[in-house]
Design an enzyme around this catalytic site. Structure first.
Site, mmCIF file in Angstrom:
data_model
loop_
_atom_site.group_PDB
_atom_site.id
_atom_site.type_symbol
_atom_site.label_atom_id
_atom_site.label_comp_id
_atom_site.label_asym_id
_atom_site.label_seq_id
_atom_site.Cartn_x
_atom_site.Cartn_y
_atom_site.Cartn_z
ATOM 1 N N HIS A 305 74.818 70.038 73.765
ATOM 2 C CA HIS A 305 76.072 69.340 73.530
ATOM 3 C C HIS A 305 76.613 69.751 72.173
ATOM 4 C CE1 HIS A 305 78.960 66.027 73.068
ATOM 5 N NE2 HIS A 305 78.862 65.858 74.368
ATOM 6 N N ASP A 363 76.583 65.269 81.431
ATOM 7 C CA ASP A 363 77.365 65.954 82.464
ATOM 8 C C ASP A 363 76.465 66.512 83.558
ATOM 9 O OD1 ASP A 363 79.945 65.656 81.170
ATOM 10 O OD2 ASP A 363 79.226 67.090 79.695
#
Length: 429
Positions: A305, A363
């Site tokens: 991330h 995600d």
């Protein structure tokens, strides 16, 4: 306010105030920099620039911390529900039982949209991407609810906020139904927020739809985990649009447009597309090798991330939720999910991924979960937008009520041609 920072420019020295937040790094206040020195700062992507002062969400990427109004995201997702988190983001405190009942009532009674909206949808092609439909339909709300677009009226601001939280899932479900050619399903006041959304998406008029509490809880958690994420690209877009005085519906539509990008809200859709590209478990070593090859442009989507240099705090809850859904539905022989589970184990134990902290992010797990729930990949970013609407609205509302708020006007480092004289067309040969 603490002691000032000193900037030396040749023989000239300028003092810049330091400001302290509740937690997190101090900031250098450069508001007077140009006035005092004639210089701008250069910060592509604003990665070292605080664009605003906010009391809503705090992220510590190095430690893997995400707080909403001081409350850790895992506690909100595990112990609370989405509408409770909505109340917290909007009003600053967790609601009492009475406040929660009143808030839930107000949101629930605003879930229907103007009947003419159904005809508005027929203007889109059947194969239009649901996000394109969302950008248009949410932006069009200001044409249907112009009685709550006066941003100077606190009451109208709150009415618009409630309307956005309530109506976005209805519009999203309508976008999905239109996309697959099924009739729209009206919202029901006897269902919870997540139950109502699943009902509007998957019910059909010819038979009753049974709400599965495990799936409804998973949907609620997905909404909660994506409710707000500080000053990301779409939130900054909403704030920038709002700084001009644009109505809240237009601002949220701008946020949805920004969210559509694969580097932002489209990341879970990109992760599923990557799993489809890999196809089967026996091809995983090939793609792992490619991911480790610095000269290969291939990247594993759904791992690591930009903000979190540690484990994404939302991913742990999403991982748990993902496995609960797969277990409840008895899904064991889906090739994509088999690839996903194998990749998860590799990423959690392979020294290369562990060393570089390329953990599965929210995600990755949300994409798998949404696929298992029955949503096509084209709907993933739409669901993200449904969840993030409350964060955008809270951030927009905070900005409007900030007495120091000014219209956004970033500066630039100009590297084009210097001033030159116009030459007539004939003289240019």
């Amino acid at each position: 306010m603490t002691e000032a920072a000193k900037l030396s420019l040749g023989a000239k020295e300028t003092e810049l105030a330091l400001r302290q937040g509740t937690i997190g790094p101090d900031v250098v206040d450069i508001a007077s920099l140009y006035k005092n020195t004639g210089l701008f700062t250069y910060d592509p992507g604003f990665t070292s620039t605080a664009s605003c002062e906010s009391k809503i969400t705090y992220i510590d990427g190095d430690e893997g911390v995400l707080l909403h109004r001081g409350y850790p995201i895992d506690q909100l997702a595990e112990q609370g529900n989405f509408l409770e988190t909505c109340y917290l983001l909007l009003y600053g405190e967790l609601p009492t039982r009475t406040e929660m009942s009143d808030f839930t009532y107000r949101v629930t009674r605003h879930t229907m949209v103007h009947e003419q909206m159904s005809r508005f949808y027929t203007g889109f092609r059947r194969d239009a991407h649901p996000m394109a439909v969302m950008v248009g339909s949410v932006g069009a709300l200001s044409a249907f609810y112009h009685d709550s677009t006066d941003i100077t009226d606190p009451h109208q601001r709150m009415v618009a906020s409630i309307r956005m939280i309530a109506k976005t899932p209805t519009l999203a479900a309508m976008a999905y139904k239109y996309h697959i050619g099924q009739p729209f399903v009206y919202p029901r006041n006897d269902l919870s927020y997540a139950e109502n959304f699943l009902h509007m998406c998957f019910a059909v008029p010819c038979e009753p739809y049974q709400i599965n509490p495990v799936l409804a809880r998973a949907m609620d958690r997905i909404f909660t985990l994506h409710a707000d994420h500080e000053q990301n690209a779409s939130t900054s877009t909403v704030r920038l649009a709002g700084s001009s005085g644009a109505n809240p519906f237009a601002c949220i539509a701008a946020g949805i447009a920004c969210l559509w990008g694969p580097a932002h809200g489209g990341a879970n859709e990109a992760a599923l597309n990557m799993l489809a590209e890999i196809g089967t478990k026996d091809r995983i070593p090939e793609f792992i090798a490619r991911a480790k090859d610095k000269n290969d442009p291939f990247r594993l989507m759904g791992f690591g991330h930009r903000v979190y240099k540690n484990y994404d705090p939302r991913a742990k809850i999403m991982q748990q939720t993902c496995h609960e859904v797969l277990t409840e539905l008895g899904i064991k022989d889906d090739p994509l999910l088999e690839v996903a589970m194998e990749l998860e184990q590799i990423a959690l134990h392979d020294p290369y991924f562990v060393e570089k902290k390329l953990y599965p992010n929210v995600d990755f797990y949300s994409g798998i979960t949404l696929k298992a729930l029955g949503f096509p990949t084209t709907m993933f970013t739409v669901l993200f937008a449904v969840a993030r609407t409350v964060g955008w609205i809270a951030q927009w509302k905070e900005m409007i009520e900030d007495p120091h708020q000014r219209i956004g006007r970033p500066r630039q480092l100009y590297t084009g041609a210097a001033q030159r004289e116009y030459a007539s067309l004939d003289s240019r040969g």
